[in-house]
Design an enzyme around this catalytic site. Structure first.
Site, short mmCIF file in Angstrom:
data_model
loop_
_atom_site.label_atom_id
_atom_site.label_comp_id
_atom_site.label_asym_id
_atom_site.label_seq_id
_atom_site.Cartn_x
_atom_site.Cartn_y
_atom_site.Cartn_z
N SER A 90 0.83 -1.20 0.00
CA SER A 90 0.00 0.00 0.00
C SER A 90 0.88 1.26 0.00
O SER A 90 1.67 1.45 -0.92
CB SER A 90 -0.95 -0.06 1.21
OG SER A 90 -2.01 0.85 1.07
N GLU A 182 -1.38 14.17 13.15
CA GLU A 182 -1.43 15.56 12.64
C GLU A 182 -0.75 15.65 11.27
O GLU A 182 -1.28 16.24 10.33
CB GLU A 182 -0.75 16.49 13.64
CG GLU A 182 -1.16 17.94 13.51
CD GLU A 182 -2.66 18.17 13.65
OE1 GLU A 182 -3.23 18.79 12.71
OE2 GLU A 182 -3.26 17.72 14.64
N HIS A 241 -7.41 -6.00 0.65
CA HIS A 241 -6.25 -5.12 0.58
C HIS A 241 -5.06 -5.61 1.43
O HIS A 241 -3.96 -5.10 1.28
CB HIS A 241 -6.67 -3.72 1.03
CG HIS A 241 -5.62 -2.67 0.85
ND1 HIS A 241 -4.95 -2.46 -0.35
CD2 HIS A 241 -5.11 -1.76 1.73
CE1 HIS A 241 -4.09 -1.47 -0.20
NE2 HIS A 241 -4.15 -1.03 1.04
#
Length: 265
Positions: A90, A182, A241
């Site tokens: 991924s 963040e 996945h």
């Protein structure tokens, strides 16, 4: 703090070839320990499993795009005087692709797990970042409480467990995240994209697709061939996945077949 990626070593024998394994978004080297152990027992390779930036035990950064992640991987290879093979899943697959395209002379073989070198318009992962950020960790006393909170929004238990592996108790006995939410939130558009690179990797490349996943599509194949003219594509049945977790035996068989061939050449 060190800018070298954190990694776990397998097979420290003096083999000629190195194999690097890079996880996906929200993952860590922990996800790949059993696969790495299996490969180390069956291949004559020195193997390291890494934490990518902003994940696991590796450094945090405001920057999180594939050129940066590829450079992290390339920098790591420089501390080993070996021929390098690399597996990426991924997000880690995109980072591995960019590294091999950018510096093809470094890499011998590449395995890309369930991702294409394309821009993705949508990603369910954006929602996961928001849900994790919205968890009030000051009010969480147990991992079970965190799971129950997430259950309101994420029905799939396996996905919740995958996300919550990033929760840990810090030195002040408070729950905290091992991932830099963040930075990942700020850079999510970069994570969805694939950079424009005018180069190709001519080494042997294996793409592994989960049959029930749509991250590798037929419309991607021309682009895959442009970047990786010496590639093959294998499909893992009854898998989405995460084929390395959903069908580990079939997945490892594909890796063994691909990596074992001519590994000493």
């Amino acid at each position: 703090m060190s800018s070298l990626l954190s990694f776990k070593h397998f097979s420290k024998n003096k083999y000629d070839d190195l194999l690097i394994i890079a996880h996906g978004l929200f993952g860590s080297k922990t996800n790949w320990m059993s696969t790495a152990k299996f490969l180390s027992e069956n291949l004559r390779l020195e193997i390291i499993v890494v934490d990518l930036r902003n994940h696991g035990s590796s450094f945090w950064s405001d920057y999180h795009d594939y050129l940066c992640m590829a450079e992290d991987l390339i920098k790591l290879t420089e501390s080993f005087s070996k021929r390098v093979n690399i597996i990426g899943h991924s997000m880690g697959g995109k980072a591995a692709m960019v590294a091999s395209i950018s510096r093809p002379e470094i890499f011998k073989k590449l395995v890309v797990v369930d991702i294409s070198p394309v821009n993705y318009a949508k990603s369910e992962f954006i929602n996961y970042i928001k849900l994790l950020k919205d968890l009030n960790l000051n009010q969480i006393k147990t991992r079970k409480e965190a799971d129950l909170k997430l259950k309101e929004k994420i029905v799939d238990r396996n996905i919740r467990l995958f996300l919550l592996q990033n929760l840990y108790i810090d030195e002040n006995n408070n729950y905290n995240w091992k991932i830099n939410l963040e930075s990942l939130k700020k850079n999510i558009e970069n994570i969805k994209l694939f950079p424009k690179i005018q180069n190709s990797f001519k080494g042997r490349t294996l793409f592994i697709k989960g049959k029930n996943s749509n991250y590798i599509q037929e419309k991607h194949l021309d682009l895959i061939n442009n970047f990786f003219p010496n590639h093959s594509l294998r499909e893992i049945a009854n898998s989405g996945h995460w084929p390395h977790i959903e069908q580990p035996d079939l997945f490892r068989k594909e890796l063994l077949t691909f990596l074992y061939e001519d590994q000493h050449n």
